[in-house]
Design an enzyme around this catalytic site. Sequence first.
Site, PDB file in Angstrom:
ATOM      1  N   THR A  37       0.831  -1.207   0.000  1.00 56.97           N
ATOM      2  CA  THR A  37       0.000   0.000   0.000  1.00 56.97           C
ATOM      3  C   THR A  37       0.867   1.259   0.000  1.00 56.97           C
ATOM      4  O   THR A  37       0.409   2.320  -0.410  1.00 56.97           O
ATOM      5  CB  THR A  37      -0.911   0.038   1.239  1.00 56.97           C
ATOM      6  OG1 THR A  37      -0.116  -0.330   2.375  1.00 56.97           O
ATOM      7  CG2 THR A  37      -2.069  -0.931   1.110  1.00 56.97           C
ATOM      8  N   ASP A  38       2.114   1.141   0.443  1.00 52.22           N
ATOM      9  CA  ASP A  38       2.949   2.347   0.638  1.00 52.22           C
ATOM     10  C   ASP A  38       3.160   3.129  -0.663  1.00 52.22           C
ATOM     11  O   ASP A  38       2.906   4.327  -0.715  1.00 52.22           O
ATOM     12  CB  ASP A  38       4.292   2.007   1.312  1.00 52.22           C
ATOM     13  CG  ASP A  38       5.103   0.946   0.574  1.00 52.22           C
ATOM     14  OD1 ASP A  38       4.547   0.275  -0.336  1.00 52.22           O
ATOM     15  OD2 ASP A  38       6.289   0.787   0.897  1.00 52.22           O
ATOM     16  N   SER A  69      32.510  -2.613  13.170  1.00 52.28           N
ATOM     17  CA  SER A  69      31.362  -3.519  13.283  1.00 52.28           C
ATOM     18  C   SER A  69      31.755  -4.725  14.121  1.00 52.28           C
ATOM     19  O   SER A  69      32.693  -5.449  13.778  1.00 52.28           O
ATOM     20  CB  SER A  69      30.910  -3.985  11.901  1.00 52.28           C
ATOM     21  OG  SER A  69      30.176  -5.188  12.032  1.00 52.28           O
ATOM     22  N   SER A 126      14.108  -5.298   8.389  1.00 55.31           N
ATOM     23  CA  SER A 126      14.724  -4.002   8.111  1.00 55.31           C
ATOM     24  C   SER A 126      15.908  -3.668   9.005  1.00 55.31           C
ATOM     25  O   SER A 126      15.958  -2.611   9.628  1.00 55.31           O
ATOM     26  CB  SER A 126      13.681  -2.892   8.213  1.00 55.31           C
ATOM     27  OG  SER A 126      13.160  -2.682   6.953  1.00 55.31           O
ATOM     28  N   ASP A 172      10.004   1.762   6.779  1.00 53.36           N
ATOM     29  CA  ASP A 172      10.950   1.083   7.665  1.00 53.36           C
ATOM     30  C   ASP A 172      11.663   2.070   8.579  1.00 53.36           C
ATOM     31  O   ASP A 172      11.792   1.857   9.783  1.00 53.36           O
ATOM     32  CB  ASP A 172      12.004   0.324   6.838  1.00 53.36           C
ATOM     33  CG  ASP A 172      11.372  -0.731   5.954  1.00 53.36           C
ATOM     34  OD1 ASP A 172      10.170  -1.026   6.144  1.00 53.36           O
ATOM     35  OD2 ASP A 172      12.078  -1.258   5.068  1.00 53.36           O
ATOM     36  N   TYR A 222       8.188  -6.649  -8.347  1.00 46.28           N
ATOM     37  CA  TYR A 222       7.856  -5.430  -7.620  1.00 46.28           C
ATOM     38  C   TYR A 222       7.624  -4.277  -8.611  1.00 46.28           C
ATOM     39  O   TYR A 222       6.621  -3.564  -8.535  1.00 46.28           O
ATOM     40  CB  TYR A 222       9.000  -5.091  -6.654  1.00 46.28           C
ATOM     41  CG  TYR A 222       8.841  -3.797  -5.904  1.00 46.28           C
ATOM     42  CD1 TYR A 222       8.089  -3.744  -4.728  1.00 46.28           C
ATOM     43  CD2 TYR A 222       9.463  -2.627  -6.339  1.00 46.28           C
ATOM     44  CE1 TYR A 222       7.956  -2.557  -4.026  1.00 46.28           C
ATOM     45  CE2 TYR A 222       9.329  -1.441  -5.649  1.00 46.28           C
ATOM     46  CZ  TYR A 222       8.581  -1.414  -4.492  1.00 46.28           C
ATOM     47  OH  TYR A 222       8.449  -0.232  -3.804  1.00 46.28           O
TER      48      TYR A 222
HETATM   49  P1  ADP Z   1      17.119  -6.154   5.792  1.00 43.10           P
HETATM   50  O1  ADP Z   1      15.853  -6.713   5.242  1.00 43.10           O
HETATM   51  O2  ADP Z   1      17.497  -6.815   7.077  1.00 43.10           O
HETATM   52  O3  ADP Z   1      17.100  -4.657   5.880  1.00 43.10           O
HETATM   53  P2  ADP Z   1      19.157  -5.579   3.868  1.00 43.10           P
HETATM   54  O4  ADP Z   1      19.866  -6.422   2.880  1.00 43.10           O
HETATM   55  O5  ADP Z   1      18.403  -4.406   3.398  1.00 43.10           O
HETATM   56  O6  ADP Z   1      18.247  -6.555   4.748  1.00 43.10           O
HETATM   57  O7  ADP Z   1      20.230  -5.020   4.918  1.00 43.10           O
HETATM   58  C1  ADP Z   1      21.142  -5.891   5.546  1.00 43.10           C
HETATM   59  C2  ADP Z   1      22.503  -5.219   5.624  1.00 43.10           C
HETATM   60  O8  ADP Z   1      22.461  -4.162   6.620  1.00 43.10           O
HETATM   61  C3  ADP Z   1      23.592  -6.142   6.102  1.00 43.10           C
HETATM   62  O9  ADP Z   1      24.112  -6.901   5.034  1.00 43.10           O
HETATM   63  C4  ADP Z   1      24.610  -5.157   6.653  1.00 43.10           C
HETATM   64  O10 ADP Z   1      25.359  -4.555   5.612  1.00 43.10           O
HETATM   65  C5  ADP Z   1      23.713  -4.086   7.272  1.00 43.10           C
HETATM   66  N1  ADP Z   1      23.520  -4.407   8.708  1.00 43.10           N
HETATM   67  C6  ADP Z   1      22.418  -4.886   9.298  1.00 43.10           C
HETATM   68  N2  ADP Z   1      22.629  -5.111  10.621  1.00 43.10           N
HETATM   69  C7  ADP Z   1      23.912  -4.761  10.859  1.00 43.10           C
HETATM   70  C8  ADP Z   1      24.754  -4.762  12.013  1.00 43.10           C
HETATM   71  N3  ADP Z   1      24.317  -5.217  13.179  1.00 43.10           N
HETATM   72  N4  ADP Z   1      26.017  -4.301  11.867  1.00 43.10           N
HETATM   73  C9  ADP Z   1      26.475  -3.870  10.692  1.00 43.10           C
HETATM   74  N5  ADP Z   1      25.741  -3.847   9.571  1.00 43.10           N
HETATM   75  C10 ADP Z   1      24.478  -4.293   9.638  1.00 43.10           C
HETATM   76 MG    MG Z   2      16.799  -3.399   4.190  1.00 40.79          MG
END
Ligand code: ADP
Ligand code: MG
Length: 385
Positions: A37-38, A69, A126, A172, A222
């Site tokens: 819907t967004d 990280s 997200s 998100d 999509y």
């Molecule tokens: P999602 O649906 O979880 O948002 P995405 O592919 O959009 O999936 O995002 C995931 C990416 O976000 C990871 O591959 C990493 O690069 C970054 N990310 C998520 N959590 C962390 C974290 N705890 N530390 C560092 N990077 C993170």
């Molecule tokens: Mg994402």
Amino acid sequence: MTGTKQYPIPVQLEPFITSNTLIVRSPGRINLIGEHTDYNNGFVLPAAIDKAVYVTIEKNDEEIIFLHSVDFNESVEIKIADIKPVPGHWSTYILGVVDQLIKREHPVLGFKLSIYGDVPLGAGLSSSAAVECAAAFALNELFAFGIERIELAKIAQLAEHEFAGVKCGIMDQFASLFGKKDNVIRLDCRSLAYEYFPLKLDGYKIVLLDSQVKHSLASTEYNVRRSQCESGVAEIKKRYPHVESLRDVSLSMIEECINQDTIIYHRCRYVVEENIRVQEGCIDLLNGNLTAFGEKMFATHIGLSEQYGVSCKELDFLVEAVKNMPAVVGARMMGGGFGGCTINIVEINGVDTLIQSVTEKYHHESGKELKAYVVQIEDGTSLIS
Ligand code: ADP
Ligand code: MG
């Protein structure tokens, strides 16, 4: 901004904390109802959860950004003047936020940021928005820019567009920043007006069942759905010139303007029905009628699967497997589709049995290991101590 919240500091970040360190928590999100819907300017109903990204941040006297990280066990060092997207790398989500701040002429100076999180990556909760919102909030606090939460959400969204290369809506980032414990957020994606509705889960839990599949169809389909919705709008606009998006469309307008034998008819009808379900679902929540709300979740799943065509056999299987369990109030696929999680509202006493039985059935059916997450609804982004 808002005060510091009482959430525990993860032990993983303790080595990075000194007397000058700020610590920020920014959660992942679920969406109870309101799918696809967004981008049709409609309504969504997300909530922030108890899985989050945490950052520690402090200033340094150099024009350099130090990032670390914990999860990737990796450090990055970069001059502020040199930042650019690093596609696929965790640092890109943080640097994308810095880039947006600089573009808006907020003077970002050198800083050191460490990050740790327990939002599962790529499961549809997200985690990337949680990273962006944590970084945006932390930098805003560290340098006292005085940016409003809604602007932080837009900065985080643009970081995702321009550095991560994902043209997402704002849901998100909005949910991560605006979440409120035990409440869902009804967000109007046209005006960004929002309202909280209490989700009283006494005796119930939210269970996410992760199919562990992500079909490659997702991004092409999509775009196809987006253009099918636009075609529907163009058709309706011929008779109703004020119509800008499916948000402005009623069921009777679809009946009148779009041939029922076309695929466009089913796509548009789903979106209009889904907007109605979000609105009516909010009334169910105000009435404390979780049963009626759960029925709408099932109806959403049928709509996404049969009318909108974005489910897949794994997601259909997971919803079918729980549909007749007495402990289950509602279940549906969550997110864009073609994989990811289902979201289920389940009586507490039935949670363990459900997870065990669906895990076995799913393994038998698909050969895949189901992952299950039991989540609760928590506050959005804040400083923690
Ligand atoms: P999602 O649906 O979880 O948002 P995405 O592919 O959009 O999936 O995002 C995931 C990416 O976000 C990871 O591959 C990493 O690069 C970054 N990310 C998520 N959590 C962390 C974290 N705890 N530390 C560092 N990077 C993170
Ligand atoms: Mg994402």
